[in-house]
Scaffold this motif. Sequence first.
Motif, PDB file in Angstrom:
ATOM      1  N   LEU A 247     -46.414  57.266  -0.204  1.00 22.32           N
ATOM      2  CA  LEU A 247     -46.618  57.820  -1.555  1.00 22.32           C
ATOM      3  C   LEU A 247     -45.746  57.121  -2.597  1.00 22.32           C
ATOM      4  O   LEU A 247     -46.131  56.993  -3.756  1.00 22.32           O
ATOM      5  N   LYS A 248     -44.590  56.625  -2.170  1.00 20.44           N
ATOM      6  CA  LYS A 248     -43.693  55.911  -3.101  1.00 20.44           C
ATOM      7  C   LYS A 248     -44.301  54.585  -3.565  1.00 20.44           C
ATOM      8  O   LYS A 248     -43.884  54.029  -4.574  1.00 20.44           O
ATOM      9  N   LYS A 249     -45.259  54.078  -2.795  1.00 26.50           N
ATOM     10  CA  LYS A 249     -45.851  52.762  -3.133  1.00 26.50           C
ATOM     11  C   LYS A 249     -47.062  52.891  -4.057  1.00 26.50           C
ATOM     12  O   LYS A 249     -47.697  51.899  -4.402  1.00 26.50           O
ATOM     13  N   ILE A 250     -47.399  54.127  -4.457  1.00 25.20           N
ATOM     14  CA  ILE A 250     -48.511  54.311  -5.398  1.00 25.20           C
ATOM     15  C   ILE A 250     -48.132  53.676  -6.739  1.00 25.20           C
ATOM     16  O   ILE A 250     -46.993  53.787  -7.186  1.00 25.20           O
ATOM     17  N   ARG A 251     -49.106  52.978  -7.341  1.00 25.41           N
ATOM     18  CA  ARG A 251     -48.816  52.275  -8.613  1.00 25.41           C
ATOM     19  C   ARG A 251     -49.781  52.748  -9.696  1.00 25.41           C
ATOM     20  O   ARG A 251     -50.817  53.348  -9.415  1.00 25.41           O
ATOM     21  N   ASP A 252     -49.438  52.409 -10.937  1.00 27.14           N
ATOM     22  CA  ASP A 252     -50.291  52.804 -12.058  1.00 27.14           C
ATOM     23  C   ASP A 252     -51.413  51.781 -12.242  1.00 27.14           C
ATOM     24  O   ASP A 252     -51.331  50.667 -11.734  1.00 27.14           O
ATOM     25  N   PHE A 253     -52.418  52.182 -12.995  1.00 19.63           N
ATOM     26  CA  PHE A 253     -53.589  51.327 -13.169  1.00 19.63           C
ATOM     27  C   PHE A 253     -54.032  51.422 -14.621  1.00 19.63           C
ATOM     28  O   PHE A 253     -54.224  52.507 -15.152  1.00 19.63           O
ATOM     29  N   SER A 254     -54.163  50.263 -15.285  1.00 16.01           N
ATOM     30  CA  SER A 254     -54.386  50.306 -16.740  1.00 16.01           C
ATOM     31  C   SER A 254     -55.806  49.960 -17.175  1.00 16.01           C
ATOM     32  O   SER A 254     -56.119  50.019 -18.350  1.00 16.01           O
ATOM     33  N   HIS A 255     -56.678  49.587 -16.237  1.00 19.37           N
ATOM     34  CA  HIS A 255     -58.065  49.260 -16.609  1.00 19.37           C
ATOM     35  C   HIS A 255     -58.966  50.481 -16.414  1.00 19.37           C
ATOM     36  O   HIS A 255     -58.502  51.568 -16.125  1.00 19.37           O
ATOM     37  N   LYS A 256     -60.281  50.239 -16.523  1.00 15.52           N
ATOM     38  CA  LYS A 256     -61.216  51.355 -16.516  1.00 15.52           C
ATOM     39  C   LYS A 256     -62.150  51.247 -15.303  1.00 15.52           C
ATOM     40  O   LYS A 256     -62.660  50.167 -15.007  1.00 15.52           O
ATOM     41  N   ILE A 257     -62.353  52.362 -14.626  1.00 19.41           N
ATOM     42  CA  ILE A 257     -63.350  52.432 -13.556  1.00 19.41           C
ATOM     43  C   ILE A 257     -64.415  53.414 -14.036  1.00 19.41           C
ATOM     44  O   ILE A 257     -64.098  54.549 -14.388  1.00 19.41           O
ATOM     45  N   LYS A 271     -68.727  63.787  -9.879  1.00 13.39           N
ATOM     46  CA  LYS A 271     -67.577  64.403 -10.578  1.00 13.39           C
ATOM     47  C   LYS A 271     -66.807  65.337  -9.642  1.00 13.39           C
ATOM     48  O   LYS A 271     -65.573  65.373  -9.653  1.00 13.39           O
ATOM     49  N   GLU A 272     -67.557  66.077  -8.832  1.00 11.16           N
ATOM     50  CA  GLU A 272     -66.928  67.010  -7.885  1.00 11.16           C
ATOM     51  C   GLU A 272     -66.095  66.251  -6.849  1.00 11.16           C
ATOM     52  O   GLU A 272     -64.945  66.604  -6.569  1.00 11.16           O
ATOM     53  N   ASN A 273     -66.663  65.180  -6.290  1.00 11.34           N
ATOM     54  CA  ASN A 273     -65.948  64.384  -5.270  1.00 11.34           C
ATOM     55  C   ASN A 273     -64.712  63.698  -5.852  1.00 11.34           C
ATOM     56  O   ASN A 273     -63.649  63.662  -5.219  1.00 11.34           O
ATOM     57  N   ILE A 274     -64.851  63.175  -7.073  1.00  7.67           N
ATOM     58  CA  ILE A 274     -63.722  62.507  -7.738  1.00  7.67           C
ATOM     59  C   ILE A 274     -62.598  63.513  -8.020  1.00  7.67           C
ATOM     60  O   ILE A 274     -61.416  63.216  -7.843  1.00  7.67           O
ATOM     61  N   ALA A 277     -60.608  64.275  -4.960  1.00 14.10           N
ATOM     62  CA  ALA A 277     -59.648  63.208  -4.637  1.00 14.10           C
ATOM     63  C   ALA A 277     -58.536  63.107  -5.683  1.00 14.10           C
ATOM     64  O   ALA A 277     -57.684  62.225  -5.593  1.00 14.10           O
ATOM     65  N   ASN A 278     -58.535  64.010  -6.679  1.00 14.70           N
ATOM     66  CA  ASN A 278     -57.535  64.012  -7.761  1.00 14.70           C
ATOM     67  C   ASN A 278     -57.495  62.691  -8.532  1.00 14.70           C
ATOM     68  O   ASN A 278     -56.427  62.194  -8.878  1.00 14.70           O
ATOM     69  N   LEU A 279     -58.674  62.123  -8.789  1.00  9.74           N
ATOM     70  CA  LEU A 279     -58.719  60.805  -9.437  1.00  9.74           C
ATOM     71  C   LEU A 279     -59.454  60.831 -10.782  1.00  9.74           C
ATOM     72  O   LEU A 279     -59.861  59.791 -11.292  1.00  9.74           O
ATOM     73  N   GLN A 280     -59.607  62.053 -11.360  1.00 11.15           N
ATOM     74  CA  GLN A 280     -60.363  62.165 -12.620  1.00 11.15           C
ATOM     75  C   GLN A 280     -59.784  61.308 -13.737  1.00 11.15           C
ATOM     76  O   GLN A 280     -60.523  60.829 -14.590  1.00 11.15           O
ATOM     77  N   GLU A 281     -58.453  61.117 -13.736  1.00 12.86           N
ATOM     78  CA  GLU A 281     -57.866  60.374 -14.863  1.00 12.86           C
ATOM     79  C   GLU A 281     -58.191  58.883 -14.813  1.00 12.86           C
ATOM     80  O   GLU A 281     -58.041  58.164 -15.799  1.00 12.86           O
ATOM     81  N   PHE A 282     -58.655  58.399 -13.649  1.00 15.89           N
ATOM     82  CA  PHE A 282     -58.925  56.962 -13.514  1.00 15.89           C
ATOM     83  C   PHE A 282     -60.411  56.613 -13.581  1.00 15.89           C
ATOM     84  O   PHE A 282     -60.764  55.450 -13.701  1.00 15.89           O
ATOM     85  N   ILE A 283     -61.284  57.610 -13.440  1.00 17.61           N
ATOM     86  CA  ILE A 283     -62.722  57.326 -13.291  1.00 17.61           C
ATOM     87  C   ILE A 283     -63.538  58.125 -14.307  1.00 17.61           C
ATOM     88  O   ILE A 283     -63.324  59.328 -14.472  1.00 17.61           O
ATOM     89  N   GLU A 284     -64.481  57.449 -14.948  1.00 14.79           N
ATOM     90  CA  GLU A 284     -65.429  58.131 -15.846  1.00 14.79           C
ATOM     91  C   GLU A 284     -66.838  57.929 -15.297  1.00 14.79           C
ATOM     92  O   GLU A 284     -67.192  56.813 -14.915  1.00 14.79           O
TER      93      GLU A 284
END
Length: 385
Positions: A247-257, A271-274, A277-284
């Motif tokens: 978990l310490k190796k998780i990094r930030d991501f500045s582009h768009k998916i 949307k439900e699956n995303i 996975a707690n990834l709503q902030e990275f995926i539209e």
Amino acid sequence: MAMNFKMVAKTLFGLEELLAQELRQLGGSSIEIGIRNVSFEGDTGFMYKANLCCRTAIKILKPITVFNIFTEEDLYKKIYDIEWEQYMDVNGTLAVNATVFSDVFTHSQYIALKTKDAIVDRFRDKTGERPNVDLDHPTLRINIHIDRNICTVSLDSSGESLHKRGYKTESVFAPINEVLAAGIIMLSGWNGQCDLLDPMCGGGTILTEAAMIACNIPPNLNREEFGFETWPDFDVDLYEMIEAAALKKIRDFSHKIYGYDLDAIAIKKAKENIKNANLQEFIEVEQQDFFESEKEKAAPSYIIFNPPYDERLSLNDAENFYSSIGNTLKRGYPGTQAWMITSNMEALKFVGLRPSKKIKLFNGKLEARLVRYEMYEGSRKAAKQ
């Protein structure tokens, strides 16, 4: 000092090199590539780590013994002689899975049954009681692999297949396997360096796997359980230490998916699956017809997608559909590297673009091709100069 032992990671055809690379980067040793598998060495902590962090592994097996067999009685006797009480309790449950490549032993289910009988009989003879079989949530999953006359007995440290990450609760028609989705993204070379679009995103599997790759999130973080957690020697402190380090190796991501799909129900499920996975902030994701879309900005980007093959399309439709893919890429997506997997080899001809790469993979039982189209800004000649 923790002892190293041999393990075997199973994968899908065409992803073996990727898996070997993953195991190497995680710190595995004595790595050898086979067909749909990679063998390696590591200690118990590495076994936990491989299950948690490998994107392209389906199973991590721990072989406990190898022997020659020539008859079914040989198999029964040698399985019976293994000290199974080291690995499970009589009150535990078991499941046996067998893979067979042999002229003598031809029926894998019969081999699994014979193995189960030998284990159960040993417990009954020693304790007067017998463990039960539980195919869904056993205490111990056992894997039997017979190659001609060589039998390898392994413990399945993963439990359910590792493609079941735990985030996909909403399924769509013909969903792509999570391990295959991750493998395709890794084969494409995308790891978060620019925007990524899946224009036919279905339940959002490619998008979710991409976000986990971009942020270096362990792919199996959302799983409820691994097989090794029910083993008598499971070291919960060691596992939690390995999880914390990952978990310490998780990094930030500045582009768009981002993802499109024409089907409103697919978008809802994505949307439900995303969210799971707690990834709503990275995926539209949005309901959108790819064939009427174009690139949002001039920066380089990737497209990765798994279009319909032809289960519900007639060849006439397939011709129109695949030629529309080519036309949309040419018209709307300059400066893009587009990767597409399909098992409809005939329909590929109608895309009207020459792929710069073709990789043979399997999507389930279907032989498929992962192809790359390079959409240059302006003419290809000008781009090369």
